[in-house]
Design an enzyme around this catalytic site. Structure first.
Site, PDB file in Angstrom:
ATOM      1  N   LYS A 239      19.318 -19.630  29.547  1.00  0.00           N
ATOM      2  CA  LYS A 239      20.533 -20.354  29.932  1.00  0.00           C
ATOM      3  C   LYS A 239      20.158 -21.808  30.216  1.00  0.00           C
ATOM      4  O   LYS A 239      19.138 -22.068  30.862  1.00  0.00           O
ATOM      5  CB  LYS A 239      21.130 -19.688  31.178  1.00  0.00           C
ATOM      6  CG  LYS A 239      22.405 -20.319  31.689  1.00  0.00           C
ATOM      7  CD  LYS A 239      22.988 -19.525  32.866  1.00  0.00           C
ATOM      8  CE  LYS A 239      24.304 -20.121  33.336  1.00  0.00           C
ATOM      9  NZ  LYS A 239      24.921 -19.324  34.414  1.00  0.00           N
TER      10      LYS A 239
ATOM     11  N   SER B 221      29.415 -17.928  33.889  1.00  0.00           N
ATOM     12  CA  SER B 221      28.995 -19.124  33.184  1.00  0.00           C
ATOM     13  C   SER B 221      27.860 -18.896  32.197  1.00  0.00           C
ATOM     14  O   SER B 221      27.544 -19.787  31.398  1.00  0.00           O
ATOM     15  CB  SER B 221      28.554 -20.183  34.188  1.00  0.00           C
ATOM     16  OG  SER B 221      27.429 -19.713  34.933  1.00  0.00           O
TER      17      SER B 221
ATOM     18  N   SER C 206      28.481 -14.764  37.224  1.00  0.00           N
ATOM     19  CA  SER C 206      28.130 -15.415  35.955  1.00  0.00           C
ATOM     20  C   SER C 206      27.110 -14.666  35.105  1.00  0.00           C
ATOM     21  O   SER C 206      26.893 -15.035  33.945  1.00  0.00           O
ATOM     22  CB  SER C 206      27.624 -16.834  36.214  1.00  0.00           C
ATOM     23  OG  SER C 206      28.668 -17.652  36.650  1.00  0.00           O
TER      24      SER C 206
END
Lengths: 74, 460
Positions: free
Chosen positions: B80, B155, B179
């Site tokens: 990420k 996210s 997330s």
């Protein structure tokens, strides 16, 4: 009393006053979203009498293994 | 590349390597080609690192030849893009850091690298792990491989999308209000938010100091266990990091779940739930009962106050971003900027009261966890929403089933448990006691041994 339950939802005027106090500029077309976000987040606080929350301070120090896991009575 | 390889498991790929049926270099090349073909439509990657990937793969091949049997050796992963990577740009999904190249790795990145993984690149994140990119943003948002008109969740949006599309075997995520679990749920993959303090956040961009967790996403519980074993453990660079020794989470899988007590909190989590979601959840409970689990209802009244977590999140996020928000607000994405500014409108008293509600929630949950081993809920009240819904600038923050466990810090797993009538994935959420990752992983693994939802893939 300052921390008594405050059932009235946050108003748009309150949001505008808070924005001014924070010294920020928020576009007019975003104020409704900011209002909704803050109103929803504050709703639980306004539903409870904070004086009834058991004394487990300081609450801002958080530890997932903290004393709350073993605390049966306060 | 065959779907069997694109959608393989870490254990199976390791066996292929050791029996010389596949090599890390050929798998890496095949995945890079697959990414090149699929990603222009999905936008899971913000930066592809083919040279680094091939170097990692060649090193893994050498190690395999020497008889190295580490389980993550040659396993293709991506990070990420809020995880700092030395020499590789780390954008946070934001124009503010569009060209920033850190000079050090996040602890978790370094641990996975040391474990022999192959890094394919960086995965798009919602901007600063909080704001879905709107049209016109410097970085386009990832799309859901099950239906590109829908969001993949956030996210850790690129992490979920890349796994569902068979581009990687594992990905890092972070979870402040869901997330990791949200993208896992919406993309039909598996993700675990470990206990607060179990996996290091050092070198990971902050959203909210007291709510942020790091953890892995993968396609199966067993793969998550491999990846968590490779990332967990004390890190002095993260002030919240626990000194408790990490465990071998793979070794804990496979035991019986007979007699395991599963509590279902019926308040809060079923508000605004779609009928499809409730039906899939009740089916999952029947599977758990069939495995011998003792399923019962429990009550945690404080869950009804969970939305106050937003006060903590936005206040802490504003503290982190205040300087940049005041000096270069134009570099923040639309809507995200105003969401972050909302943190400046939270009074000191309100922040403290939200933390007191959090403490009350922890205390109530601790009481309930004396009577059950795991809590089970639907991970999300609805399947993935469309971009048309989520890119409405008036949308504030939809009701979510995941933040209660950011407040408590419990280890929480999301596993696929069905498909909606519109063909989108649905998910089961399992939360255990602090530092009992092994319990939720064992239960989730048993569930996946009894069902095939985790083996379903979108037609990409």
């Amino acid at each position: 009393m300052a921390d008594a339950p405050h059932p009235a939802p946050l108003t748009l005027d309150e949001v505008r006053a808070r924005i001014a106090a924070a010294g920020l500029t928020i576009a007019e077309n975003r104020i409704a979203m900011v209002h909704a976000l803050l109103r929803d987040a504050l709703a639980p606080l306004r539903r409870v009498d904070s004086r009834t929350i058991r004394a487990l301070e300081p609450a801002v120090a958080f530890d997932a293994t903290g004393p709350h896991l073993g605390a049966r009575d306060e | 590349m065959s779907d069997a390889i694109a959608y393989g498991t870490i254990r199976a790929l390791g066996e292929h390597y050791r029996q010389r049926r596949l090599s890390p270099v050929e798998v890496t090349k095949a995945l890079l080609a697959r990414i090149e073909k699929l990603d222009p439509a999905l936008h899971a990657f913000v930066t592809l690192t083919p040279e680094r990937a091939l170097a990692d793969a060649r090193a893994a091949e050498e190690a395999l030849r020497r008889g190295d049997d580490r389980p993550l050796l040659g396993i293709p992963v991506a990070h990420k893009d809020i995880y700092l990577t030395r020499g590789i740009r780390t954008t946070g999904g934001s124009a503010l850091f569009a060209d920033w190249v850190p000079d050090a790795d996040a602890t978790v990145v370094r641990r996975w690298t040391d474990a022999g993984t192959v890094m394919l690149g960086k995965l798009i994140t919602h901007e600063f792990a909080f704001g879905l990119q709107f049209p016109g943003h410097r970085f386009p948002p990832a799309r859901n491989p099950w239906n590109p008109a829908h969001v993949p969740g956030g996210s850790s949006s690129g992490s979920g999308a890349a796994l569902a599309a068979g581009m990687v075997y594992g990905a890092t995520g972070s979870d402040t209000g869901g997330s990791i679990r949200g993208p896992a749920a919406f993309c039909g993959v598996t993700g675990i938010k470990p206990t607060y303090g179990r996996a290091s956040r050092a070198g990971v961009m902050t959203l909210s100091w007291t709510l942020d967790h790091t953890g892995p996403l993968a396609r199966t519980v067993e793969d998550c266990a491999y990846l968590l074993t490779g990332m967990a453990g004390h890190d002095p660079a993260d002030p919240a990091s626990s000194t408790r020794p990490a465990e071998d989470y793979v070794a804990a899988l496979g035991g019986s779940v007979r007699g395991l007590r599963v509590g279902v909190p019926r308040n809060y989590f079923f508000d605004e739930c779609d009928a499809d979601v409730v039906a899939a959840f009740e089916d999952a409970l029947r599977v758990l009962e069939g495995l011998g689990a003792d399923v019962r209802d429990v009550t945690v009244p404080a869950f009804d106050l969970s939305r106050s977590f937003l006060l903590i999140l936005v206040a802490e996020a504003f503290a982190y971003h205040e300087h940049d928000l005041r000096t270069k607000p134009e570099l923040y994405g639309d809507v995200l900027r105003e969401r972050l500014m909302t943190g400046a409108l939270v009074t000191g008293s309100e922040y403290v009261q939200a933390q007191r509600i959090r403490t009350r929630t922890c205390a109530e949950v601790a009481e309930v966890m004396r009577t059950v081993d795991v809590l089970a809920t639907p991970t999300t009240p609805k399947p993935a929403a469309s971009f048309a819904v989520m890119q409405n600038p008036d949308l504030a923050f939809p009701k979510s089933n995941m933040p209660p466990f950011n407040l408590t810090g419990q280890p929480t797993l999301a596993v696929p448990c069905g498909l909606s009538s519109t063909g989108l994935p649905l998910s089961l959420q399992l939360a255990g006691r602090a530092f009992e990752e092994t319990t939720v992983l064992r239960l989730g693994h048993a569930y996946q041994q009894a069902t095939d939802w985790h083996t379903r893939h979108p037609a990409v």
